[in-house]
Scaffold this active site. Structure first.
Site, PDB file in Angstrom:
ATOM      1  N   CYS A 155      29.155  13.598  25.611  1.00 50.97           N
ATOM      2  CA  CYS A 155      27.713  13.468  25.846  1.00 50.97           C
ATOM      3  C   CYS A 155      27.033  14.830  25.693  1.00 50.97           C
ATOM      4  CB  CYS A 155      27.466  12.805  27.194  1.00 50.97           C
ATOM      5  SG  CYS A 155      25.909  11.921  27.242  1.00 50.97           S
TER       6      CYS A 155
ATOM      7  N   HIS B 101      30.622   7.999  26.779  1.00 51.69           N
ATOM      8  CA  HIS B 101      31.545   8.473  27.820  1.00 51.69           C
ATOM      9  C   HIS B 101      32.869   7.715  27.760  1.00 51.69           C
ATOM     10  CE1 HIS B 101      28.799  11.034  30.186  1.00 51.69           C
ATOM     11  NE2 HIS B 101      27.873  10.252  29.658  1.00 51.69           N
TER      12      HIS B 101
ATOM     13  N   GLU C  28      35.581   8.433  29.111  1.00 55.78           N
ATOM     14  CA  GLU C  28      36.357   8.521  30.366  1.00 55.78           C
ATOM     15  C   GLU C  28      36.217   7.273  31.233  1.00 55.78           C
ATOM     16  OE1 GLU C  28      33.617  10.172  29.654  1.00 55.78           O
ATOM     17  OE2 GLU C  28      32.401  10.688  31.410  1.00 55.78           O
TER      18      GLU C  28
HETATM   19  N1  GLN Z   1      21.302  15.489  29.350  1.00 56.86           N
HETATM   20  C1  GLN Z   1      21.752  14.843  28.184  1.00 56.86           C
HETATM   21  C2  GLN Z   1      20.930  13.613  27.856  1.00 56.86           C
HETATM   22  O1  GLN Z   1      20.250  13.089  28.674  1.00 56.86           O
HETATM   23  C3  GLN Z   1      23.210  14.473  28.278  1.00 56.86           C
HETATM   24  C4  GLN Z   1      23.499  13.445  29.305  1.00 56.86           C
HETATM   25  C5  GLN Z   1      24.950  13.340  29.665  1.00 56.86           C
HETATM   26  O2  GLN Z   1      25.726  14.251  29.342  1.00 56.86           O
HETATM   27  N2  GLN Z   1      25.333  12.281  30.357  1.00 56.86           N
HETATM   28  O3  GLN Z   1      20.960  13.142  26.738  1.00 56.86           O
END
Ligand code: GLN
Length: 535
Positions: A382, A508, A510
């Site tokens: 992310c 994600h 994970e």
């Molecule tokens: N802050 C970033 C976004 O909102 C990444 C979010 C995250 O890593 N979950 O896109």
């Protein structure tokens, strides 16, 4: 009709109720039963999505895009239960719903009160999750510690629910602490007696006590607890400290907990064993053949729970590769202050997890640069993908001051930015791109090789995206777009062509990793890392 197991906690917090609940789920599955698990959280936030990791730890995301308590992560990792938004009930959600109904006029003429309106809403929520899942056993964990003001409505609701479904259809398990006082050389049963006493005052009589203890609880102490708590001594189960959380189901099975639960609930079942879990998961965690030293570069590094699913997914990937993953937690602000060399030069893999806000960003960008230049396996998740893109844009494409508009609204090169549909959003709660989205992988990419197929579905939690305006420029310089969300043509995975193993994913992975089924991306990351010679 489903049977219910209600799990409460006493004496202190952090007793591992979540792991105990997940383990009981695992034990029930090992007896051929289908389970679901529900977490009740007594805070007033509607969900943990707006909470800081310092307050709450990780926010776990389900397939349906619910932002939930991290215990749901344990439940999904230990069992086959498919969880969703109905599996996490908070005080905030309950009040929101009751107050909305009141405004609509649903209670016209009545005074709306905690009992019965709030408690009824809690019971409805639990029954809804139970019926949606059509299971044999519903495990309901009540957050907090007995005696807290906040959890009282939940305790009253489960008290009533047990009467409603019938006493033989529900079971109360209370998790307590039996401390060992070194100077006296004794185990102390009094805190447990008090905690059970407090439960009894509100009408709940535990059927089983799970006593967390660092030492074995001798028969006499179990009998003493049983006598003072008004229960059979066989229902006083010691829950000793173990080396890994994945050993807890085995330890509880050894103590006969599964048979006891089934007997008390009057349920027939087969006895499948936990052989694979024991021989594969636990044995490999305890006796790995190699070590893989991974740096996790984040800003909530001191917090045990902030990157929970990431740490667990790394352990799972270690199991799959017969490796112990030795995690070095690196604060990205330290990299900003002292440079990456000091912290990253001796690691075999670098992982940059998700995150929000500007603090620590430049350190993460440096970590991605260090991994790229030194050809160290890199997994960016992310935000970890976004910083890898920013780094590439700045240092390879020559886009000076490239950034995400999350951190620099005026950047000349907004390589990460908001989609139009995100721009008008004012409310912060549950408005990100959340939950499962499909992604198509490019043949020949490392991502494709990891999954072994082209179509995948992964969970998301972010607002910002790779800006398609810069895609061509980035690709021309060697960035590989290895996965896209076809419907909107959004970049989901990037790789560096000229690197042994460098992957950034916007989702994600994970959240979908399990101890006996490591996530393909994590599995390959550790595979690449553990085979590298130590620098
Ligand atoms: N802050 C970033 C976004 O909102 C990444 C979010 C995250 O890593 N979950 O896109």
């Amino acid at each position: 009709m489903s049977k219910y197991i209600f799990i409460t906690g006493g004496v202190v917090s952090s007793l591992g109720k979540g792991i105990a609940s997940a383990s009981i789920g695992k034990l029930m599955e090992s007896r051929g039963l289908k389970v679901t698990l529900i977490k009740c959280d007594p805070y007033i936030n509607v969900d943990p999505g707006t909470m800081n990791p310092f307050q709450h730890g990780e926010v776990y995301v389900t397939d349906d895009g619910a932002e939930t308590d991290l215990d749901l992560g344990h439940y999904e990792r230990f069992t086959n239960a498919k969880l969703g938004k109905e599996n996490n009930i908070t005080t905030g959600k309950i009040y929101y719903s009751v107050i909305t109904k009141e405004r609509k006029g649903d209670y016209l003429g009545k005074t709306v009160q905690i009992i019965p309106h709030i408690t009824d809403e809690i019971k409805e929520g639990i029954k809804k999750a139970a019926s949606k899942n059509q299971v044999d056993v519903v495990i309901v964990e009540i957050g907090g510690t007995v005696g807290d003001i906040e959890s009282l409505p939940f305790l009253e609701a489960i008290r009533q629910l047990k009467l409603e479904v019938g006493l033989s259809y529900a079971l109360n398990i209370h998790v307590t602490l039996v401390p060992f006082i070194k100077s006296a050389g004794e185990l102390k049963t009094k805190p447990t007696q008090h905690s059970v006493g407090t439960l009894r005052e509100i009408g709940i009589i535990p059927d089983i006590l799970l006593c967390r203890c660092e030492k074995n609880i001798p028969k006499e102490a179990r009998e003493k607890i049983a006598l003072f708590c008004n229960m059979d001594s066989e229902a006083v189960i010691p829950a000793l400290d173990v080396k890994t959380i994945y050993e807890v189901p085995l330890m509880l099975k050894n103590e006969g907990l599964d048979s006891l639960i089934l007997r008390k609930l009057n349920m027939k079942s087969v006895d499948l064993d936990l052989k694979n879990w024991k021989d594969f998961v636990v044995a490999r965690i305890k006796n790995p053949s190699r070590v893989s030293k991974i740096a996790v570069v984040g800003k909530y590094i001191d917090l045990q729970d902030a990157y929970k699913s990431i740490y667990e997914a790394l352990i799972h990937a270690g199991i799959a590769n017969d490796a112990r993953v030795d995690i070095t937690r690196v604060d990205s602000e330290d990299i900003e202050a002292c440079g990456p060399e000091k912290y990253l030069k001796s690691v075999q893999g670098i992982l940059v997890p998700g995150g929000f806000g500007y603090r620590g960003i430049e350190g993460k960008i440096k970590a991605a640069e260090f991994a790229r230049e030194n050809k160290i396996p890199y997994l960016g998740i992310c935000l970890g993908m976004q910083v890898a893109v920013i780094e590439f844009a700045r240092n390879i494409c020559g886009f000076k001051k490239a950034n995400s508009t999350e951190f620099d609204k005026k950047t000349p090169y907004p390589v990460i930015s908001l989609l139009e549909e995100q721009k008008g959003i004012k409310n912060m709660g549950a408005t990100m791109r959340l939950g499962l989205y499909p992604c198509t992988l490019k043949k020949g990419s490392r991502a494709f090789a990891s999954y072994g197929r082209a179509n995948i579905n992964e969970r998301h939690r972010h607002r910002y995206e790779l800006n398609n305006k810069y895609r061509q420029a980035l690709e021309q310089k060697g960035l590989l777009v290895a996965g896209v969300y076809p419907e909107k043509d959004l970049v989901e995975i990037i790789e560096h062509k000229d690197h042994p193993w460098f992957i950034g994913c916007q989702f994600h992975p994970e959240f979908k990793s399990k101890p006996d089924k490591a996530h393909p991306i994590f599995r390959e990351f550790i595979k690449q890392s553990s085979f590298l010679k130590k620098r």
